[in-house]
Design a protein around this motif. Structure first.
Motif, PDB file in Angstrom:
ATOM      1  N   ALA A 188       0.821  -1.205   0.000  1.00 24.42           N
ATOM      2  CA  ALA A 188       0.000   0.000   0.000  1.00 24.42           C
ATOM      3  C   ALA A 188       0.856   1.257   0.000  1.00 24.42           C
ATOM      4  N   LEU A 189       2.096   1.137   0.449  1.00 26.27           N
ATOM      5  CA  LEU A 189       2.968   2.294   0.584  1.00 26.27           C
ATOM      6  C   LEU A 189       4.055   2.359  -0.471  1.00 26.27           C
ATOM      7  N   LEU A 190       4.841   1.312  -0.614  1.00 30.82           N
ATOM      8  CA  LEU A 190       6.066   1.401  -1.395  1.00 30.82           C
ATOM      9  C   LEU A 190       5.876   1.647  -2.887  1.00 30.82           C
ATOM     10  N   PRO A 191       4.832   1.112  -3.544  1.00 29.82           N
ATOM     11  CA  PRO A 191       4.688   1.452  -4.966  1.00 29.82           C
ATOM     12  C   PRO A 191       4.545   2.952  -5.194  1.00 29.82           C
ATOM     13  N   ASN A 192       3.853   3.646  -4.294  1.00 34.22           N
ATOM     14  CA  ASN A 192       3.709   5.092  -4.422  1.00 34.22           C
ATOM     15  C   ASN A 192       5.029   5.802  -4.165  1.00 34.22           C
ATOM     16  N   ILE A 193       5.805   5.282  -3.210  1.00 38.57           N
ATOM     17  CA  ILE A 193       7.120   5.858  -2.944  1.00 38.57           C
ATOM     18  C   ILE A 193       8.030   5.664  -4.157  1.00 38.57           C
ATOM     19  N   GLU A 194       7.899   4.510  -4.814  1.00 42.35           N
ATOM     20  CA  GLU A 194       8.731   4.237  -5.988  1.00 42.35           C
ATOM     21  C   GLU A 194       8.472   5.271  -7.087  1.00 42.35           C
ATOM     22  N   LYS A 195       7.213   5.623  -7.293  1.00 41.24           N
ATOM     23  CA  LYS A 195       6.881   6.633  -8.301  1.00 41.24           C
ATOM     24  C   LYS A 195       7.509   7.974  -7.939  1.00 41.24           C
ATOM     25  N   ILE A 196       7.446   8.313  -6.670  1.00 42.04           N
ATOM     26  CA  ILE A 196       8.027   9.587  -6.226  1.00 42.04           C
ATOM     27  C   ILE A 196       9.535   9.574  -6.424  1.00 42.04           C
ATOM     28  N   MET A 197      10.172   8.436  -6.098  1.00 38.46           N
ATOM     29  CA  MET A 197      11.627   8.361  -6.214  1.00 38.46           C
ATOM     30  C   MET A 197      12.094   8.429  -7.665  1.00 38.46           C
ATOM     31  N   ASP A 198      11.233   8.055  -8.599  1.00 38.63           N
ATOM     32  CA  ASP A 198      11.600   8.113 -10.011  1.00 38.63           C
ATOM     33  C   ASP A 198      11.495   9.528 -10.585  1.00 38.63           C
ATOM     34  N   GLU A 199      10.901  10.443  -9.826  1.00 35.12           N
ATOM     35  CA  GLU A 199      10.780  11.815 -10.306  1.00 35.12           C
ATOM     36  C   GLU A 199      12.150  12.503 -10.275  1.00 35.12           C
ATOM     37  N   PRO A 200      12.465  13.313 -11.294  1.00 35.13           N
ATOM     38  CA  PRO A 200      13.769  13.997 -11.340  1.00 35.13           C
ATOM     39  C   PRO A 200      13.770  15.264 -10.481  1.00 35.13           C
ATOM     40  N   THR A 201      13.502  15.097  -9.198  1.00 36.85           N
ATOM     41  CA  THR A 201      13.416  16.238  -8.287  1.00 36.85           C
ATOM     42  C   THR A 201      14.332  16.012  -7.096  1.00 36.85           C
ATOM     43  N   SER A 202      14.566  17.068  -6.324  1.00 39.50           N
ATOM     44  CA  SER A 202      15.438  16.983  -5.156  1.00 39.50           C
ATOM     45  C   SER A 202      14.725  16.289  -3.997  1.00 39.50           C
ATOM     46  N   LEU A 214      16.083   6.345  -1.865  1.00 35.77           N
ATOM     47  CA  LEU A 214      15.990   7.575  -1.085  1.00 35.77           C
ATOM     48  C   LEU A 214      17.264   7.800  -0.286  1.00 35.77           C
ATOM     49  N   GLN A 215      17.770   6.755   0.345  1.00 35.00           N
ATOM     50  CA  GLN A 215      19.010   6.861   1.114  1.00 35.00           C
ATOM     51  C   GLN A 215      20.168   7.295   0.216  1.00 35.00           C
ATOM     52  N   LEU A 217      14.335  17.523  -1.022  1.00 33.97           N
ATOM     53  CA  LEU A 217      13.463  18.489  -0.355  1.00 33.97           C
ATOM     54  C   LEU A 217      12.122  18.590  -1.061  1.00 33.97           C
ATOM     55  N   GLU A 218      12.110  18.427  -2.394  1.00 38.26           N
ATOM     56  CA  GLU A 218      10.857  18.457  -3.142  1.00 38.26           C
ATOM     57  C   GLU A 218      10.080  17.154  -2.979  1.00 38.26           C
ATOM     58  N   LYS A 219      10.798  16.051  -2.841  1.00 37.22           N
ATOM     59  CA  LYS A 219      10.132  14.758  -2.672  1.00 37.22           C
ATOM     60  C   LYS A 219       9.542  14.589  -1.275  1.00 37.22           C
ATOM     61  N   MET A 220      10.150  15.222  -0.280  1.00 39.19           N
ATOM     62  CA  MET A 220       9.821  14.949   1.117  1.00 39.19           C
ATOM     63  C   MET A 220       8.329  15.117   1.448  1.00 39.19           C
ATOM     64  N   PRO A 221       7.678  16.237   1.064  1.00 44.27           N
ATOM     65  CA  PRO A 221       6.245  16.363   1.391  1.00 44.27           C
ATOM     66  C   PRO A 221       5.396  15.257   0.769  1.00 44.27           C
ATOM     67  N   LYS A 222       5.749  14.815  -0.437  1.00 46.77           N
ATOM     68  CA  LYS A 222       4.985  13.758  -1.100  1.00 46.77           C
ATOM     69  C   LYS A 222       5.160  12.426  -0.379  1.00 46.77           C
ATOM     70  N   ILE A 223       6.389  12.139   0.051  1.00 43.45           N
ATOM     71  CA  ILE A 223       6.654  10.893   0.767  1.00 43.45           C
ATOM     72  C   ILE A 223       5.913  10.877   2.094  1.00 43.45           C
ATOM     73  N   ILE A 224       5.973  11.986   2.811  1.00 41.23           N
ATOM     74  CA  ILE A 224       5.269  12.078   4.101  1.00 41.23           C
ATOM     75  C   ILE A 224       3.770  11.927   3.900  1.00 41.23           C
TER      76      ILE A 224
END
Length: 214
Positions: free
Chosen positions: A66-80, A134-135, A82-89
């Motif tokens: 329920a969580l990690l597939p959405n995180i994977e999409k966020i991690m594939d974005e070409p953003t910093s 992410l790490q 700091l920009e990813k953090m609100p989406k991950i949270i």
């Protein structure tokens, strides 16, 4: 029994097992306890899940998926970061609101038998790939001065405490600060997402260099 009925029963069993695992812990839980919670026979339960380990894997897999597939999409974005953090949270908070027993379940299992939980996670190493991404990105951006250098253990412990601790003390928070109204707690969680994102961004934003006039 058709496919929809089978899936409905599996969902009922998984939800019941979550309740029993949280109350009794994995080690003390017996398949008969889960069957009793669902209201079916142990024989019927074994038709869906032959062992307690299979049931535990199903629960944990459901929550992680329920969580990690959405995180994977966020991690594939070409953003910093700091920009990813609100989406991950936002994804973490949404998953926890939908599965309020998850933090209690995971914390109790980590305290009881961390190796068991680790083995469960590593049965599918792809599950942790987004977290490793992410790490890696955070480490790279720290080295390049885009993020403040913060030990990763501080990162993980700070984020987990901000996200999970209010869930663990939901009842006293609701009683003391929200007149015992659980709806107010849900509103609090929704509003808290912005607070957590702001706190984490402040933690990782590099300090501005002082000027000679300061």
């Amino acid at each position: 029994m058709n496919i929809e009925e089978l899936q409905d029963m599996e969902s009922r069993i998984i939800e019941a097992a979550k309740q029993v695992f949280v109350r009794k812990g994995y080690e003390a839980t017996k398949m008969g306890d889960v069957a009793l919670e669902v209201g079916i026979s142990r024989t019927a339960l074994h038709y869906y899940f032959r062992t307690k380990e299979m049931l535990f894997d199903a629960i944990f897999g459901q929550l992680m998926n329920a969580l990690l597939p959405n995180i994977e999409k966020i991690m594939d974005e070409p953003t910093s970061c700091l920009e990813k953090m609100p989406k991950i949270i936002d994804q973490y908070m949404a998953m926890i609101q939908a599965n309020p027993l998850f933090p209690i379940f995971v914390v109790s299992e980590f305290n009881r038998d961390p190796e068991h939980l680790y083995r469960t996670i590593m049965k599918d190493p792809e599950r942790v790939k987004p977290l490793l991404q992410l790490q890696e990105q955070m480490t790279d951006e720290m080295e390049r001065g885009l993020l403040k250098k913060v030990p990763l253990i501080y990162t993980a412990s700070t984020l987990l405490s901000l996200v999970i601790f209010p869930i663990l003390i939901r009842n006293p928070l609701t009683d003391v600060f929200m007149d015992g109204d659980p709806r107010k707690f849900e509103v609090f969680l929704r509003e808290r997402k912005a607070f957590i994102a702001d706190a984490m961004i402040r933690l990782f934003t590099p300090d501005q260099p002082r000027t000679s006039n300061e």
